[in-house]
Design an enzyme around this catalytic site. Structure first.
Site, PDB file in Angstrom:
ATOM      1  N   GLY A   5       0.732 -13.738   9.742  1.00  0.00           N
ATOM      2  CA  GLY A   5       0.000 -12.480   9.909  1.00  0.00           C
ATOM      3  C   GLY A   5      -1.366 -12.558   9.268  1.00  0.00           C
ATOM      4  O   GLY A   5      -1.491 -12.721   8.060  1.00  0.00           O
ATOM      5  N   ALA A   6      -2.417 -12.485  10.098  1.00  0.00           N
ATOM      6  CA  ALA A   6      -3.786 -12.560   9.570  1.00  0.00           C
ATOM      7  C   ALA A   6      -4.629 -11.425  10.137  1.00  0.00           C
ATOM      8  O   ALA A   6      -5.771 -11.601  10.531  1.00  0.00           O
ATOM      9  CB  ALA A   6      -4.403 -13.916   9.907  1.00  0.00           C
ATOM     10  N   ALA A  40       1.717   1.065  -0.702  1.00  0.00           N
ATOM     11  CA  ALA A  40       0.674   0.021  -0.752  1.00  0.00           C
ATOM     12  C   ALA A  40       0.651  -0.652  -2.120  1.00  0.00           C
ATOM     13  O   ALA A  40       1.674  -1.144  -2.576  1.00  0.00           O
ATOM     14  CB  ALA A  40      -0.687   0.602  -0.365  1.00  0.00           C
ATOM     15  N   LYS A  92      10.374   4.259   3.982  1.00  0.00           N
ATOM     16  CA  LYS A  92      10.045   4.097   2.561  1.00  0.00           C
ATOM     17  C   LYS A  92      11.137   4.713   1.686  1.00  0.00           C
ATOM     18  O   LYS A  92      11.510   4.152   0.649  1.00  0.00           O
ATOM     19  CB  LYS A  92       8.679   4.728   2.278  1.00  0.00           C
ATOM     20  CG  LYS A  92       7.546   3.963   2.970  1.00  0.00           C
ATOM     21  CD  LYS A  92       6.231   4.714   2.927  1.00  0.00           C
ATOM     22  CE  LYS A  92       5.166   3.963   3.723  1.00  0.00           C
ATOM     23  NZ  LYS A  92       3.926   4.736   3.880  1.00  0.00           N
ATOM     24  N   GLU A  96       6.599  -5.073  -3.197  1.00  0.00           N
ATOM     25  CA  GLU A  96       5.931  -3.889  -3.765  1.00  0.00           C
ATOM     26  C   GLU A  96       5.204  -3.071  -2.706  1.00  0.00           C
ATOM     27  O   GLU A  96       5.299  -1.848  -2.669  1.00  0.00           O
ATOM     28  CB  GLU A  96       4.923  -4.337  -4.844  1.00  0.00           C
ATOM     29  CG  GLU A  96       4.238  -3.180  -5.570  1.00  0.00           C
ATOM     30  CD  GLU A  96       5.218  -2.348  -6.392  1.00  0.00           C
ATOM     31  OE1 GLU A  96       5.618  -1.261  -5.915  1.00  0.00           O
ATOM     32  OE2 GLU A  96       5.592  -2.783  -7.493  1.00  0.00           O
ATOM     33  N   VAL A 128       6.245   0.075  -0.054  1.00  0.00           N
ATOM     34  CA  VAL A 128       6.166   1.514  -0.347  1.00  0.00           C
ATOM     35  C   VAL A 128       4.907   1.762  -1.167  1.00  0.00           C
ATOM     36  O   VAL A 128       4.703   1.118  -2.195  1.00  0.00           O
ATOM     37  CB  VAL A 128       7.389   2.004  -1.167  1.00  0.00           C
ATOM     38  CG1 VAL A 128       7.252   3.500  -1.478  1.00  0.00           C
ATOM     39  CG2 VAL A 128       8.689   1.726  -0.441  1.00  0.00           C
ATOM     40  N   SER A 182       4.505  -6.588  10.412  1.00  0.00           N
ATOM     41  CA  SER A 182       5.544  -5.557  10.376  1.00  0.00           C
ATOM     42  C   SER A 182       6.601  -5.946  11.408  1.00  0.00           C
ATOM     43  O   SER A 182       7.211  -5.112  12.051  1.00  0.00           O
ATOM     44  CB  SER A 182       4.947  -4.188  10.695  1.00  0.00           C
ATOM     45  OG  SER A 182       4.312  -4.235  11.951  1.00  0.00           O
ATOM     46  N   ASP A 239       8.082   6.560   9.406  1.00  0.00           N
ATOM     47  CA  ASP A 239       7.425   5.725   8.399  1.00  0.00           C
ATOM     48  C   ASP A 239       7.859   6.160   6.991  1.00  0.00           C
ATOM     49  O   ASP A 239       8.204   5.343   6.144  1.00  0.00           O
ATOM     50  CB  ASP A 239       5.899   5.838   8.566  1.00  0.00           C
ATOM     51  CG  ASP A 239       5.144   5.167   7.421  1.00  0.00           C
ATOM     52  OD1 ASP A 239       5.257   3.931   7.285  1.00  0.00           O
ATOM     53  OD2 ASP A 239       4.468   5.870   6.647  1.00  0.00           O
TER      54      ASP A 239
END
Length: 363
Positions: free
Chosen positions: A12-13, A151, A226, A146, A149, A96, A222
């Site tokens: 993932g970039a 950020a 979390k 981390e 949830v 994701s 979303d």
């Protein structure tokens, strides 16, 4: 003193991935030990790696990747490739993707540590959750998430510290979505009257706060993901994000419209519904906010609209900030509160980078 190098693999970039790469570059310069060597980087279309595991320059990795013509390896092959590397490996999953998440147990069983903001691995089936942590404890590989949830906010590490030191968490409550935070802070602000609901949703989309289709934020899933993660960390075996009440803010008639654009076009027809929610709260001297809560004693988890006194910390949030309140035995009636930017590439990548530092200190 020289320590053996650590190989880094990145899947993932995109937004977060690019921010992470620049933080990784700064980290490698700032802390030469252990030497961090980028050996694999891929997007959904392309990959960059050498059969002899020689390092890819971090500063030019994105450019090299976009010029590359190699397709990414299938996940079982990625595991095989990394498991045979001459040094310890940390996988950084900046996607994701459910497919990558489903492969975590296999990566961990092969001794590959993982750091990631990917919520799907930890909020999917309870079985996957158990498989991930069982695989890690069996092989000794580490897994940190981390940024799944809040950020870069220290939400998960705080909760883990509370639990691991023997405190008893009684309740967790907060605003867990930068999008929902922004929407309600502008729709029902403490000062002034706020705009029409449909206009605020449209504005949030134009400012890039929502998903391309705003319904992906407004369905509450979303936030439910979390909460699933935090509830599990607090000891509740929540089966999935759909196993507790989640209030959707999508009017029923618009759930199945073809596109996000059509949804935004028709949303004004339903403004009166949200307007009455706001007015009811105002008559009680309160404001409405979209929150998630976990009551550990009654094992109840829920997501939806709640009314708060204007003096409540949740009412006074600004912009797209998150706030998470931990009510525990030790902290008594005043919760431990973590608050700040809960969205954005740089802060999300910061959570990933700080997880990487934890792994490096342990391997």
């Amino acid at each position: 003193m020289s320590t053996s190098p650590v190989s880094i693999a990145i899947i993932g970039a995109g937004g977060v991935g690019k921010c992470f790469l620049s933080q990784l570059q700064a980290l490698a310069a700032r802390r030469p030990n252990p030497k961090l060597s980028l050996v694999y980087i891929s997007t959904s279309k392309k990959a960059l790696f050498k059969s002899d595991y020689s390092a890819i320059p971090i500063d030019s990795a994105v450019q090299e990747l976009s010029a590359a013509s190699t397709a990414p390896l299938a996940l079982p092959k990625v595991i095989e490739y990394l498991a045979a590397a001459p040094s310890k490996v940390v996988l950084v999953d900046n996607t994701s993707s459910q497919d990558v998440a489903d492969s975590y147990p296999a990566f961990l069983r092969s001794g590959i540590s993982i750091v990631t903001p990917n919520k799907k691995a930890f909020s999917g089936s309870y079985q996957l959750w158990q498989d991930i942590f069982n695989a890690a404890s069996t092989s000794g590989a580490k897994v940190y998430h981390e940024s799944s949830v809040g950020a870069g906010l220290p939400v998960i590490s705080t909760l883990k510290d509370l639990v691991d030191t023997g405190d008893e968490v009684t309740k967790i409550e907060g605003v867990f979505s930068g999008t929902m935070s922004f929407l309600f802070n502008s729709f029902a602000p403490l000062e002034g009257s706020g705009g029409k609901w449909s206009a605020e949703v449209k504005k949030a989309k134009e400012l890039g706060y929502t998903e391309p289709d705003p319904r992906d934020d407004l369905n509450g899933l979303d936030v439910a993901r979390k909460l699933t993660i935090l509830a599990r960390l607090a000891g509740l075996p929540v089966e999935s994000p759909t196993s507790f009440p989640v209030q959707s803010l999508i009017p029923q008639a618009l759930e199945s419209v073809a596109s996000g654009d059509e949804f935004l076009q028709r949303l004004p027809e339903f403004d009166s519904e949200m307007e009455s929610v706001k007015t009811t709260a105002e008559k009680e001297g309160k404001v409405v906010r979209f929150v998630g809560s976990i009551d550990v004693a009654t094992k109840s988890v829920k997501v939806g609209l709640e009314k708060f006194d204007r003096s409540h910390p949740i009412a006074a949030l600004k912009g797209s900030d998150n706030i998470i309140s931990f009510y525990t035995k030790r902290y008594g009636s005043n919760p431990l509160i973590v608050q700040g930017a809960g969205a954005g590439g740089d802060v999300t990548a910061m959570g990933v980078t700080s997880d990487l530092l934890k792994v490096l200190s342990q391997i």
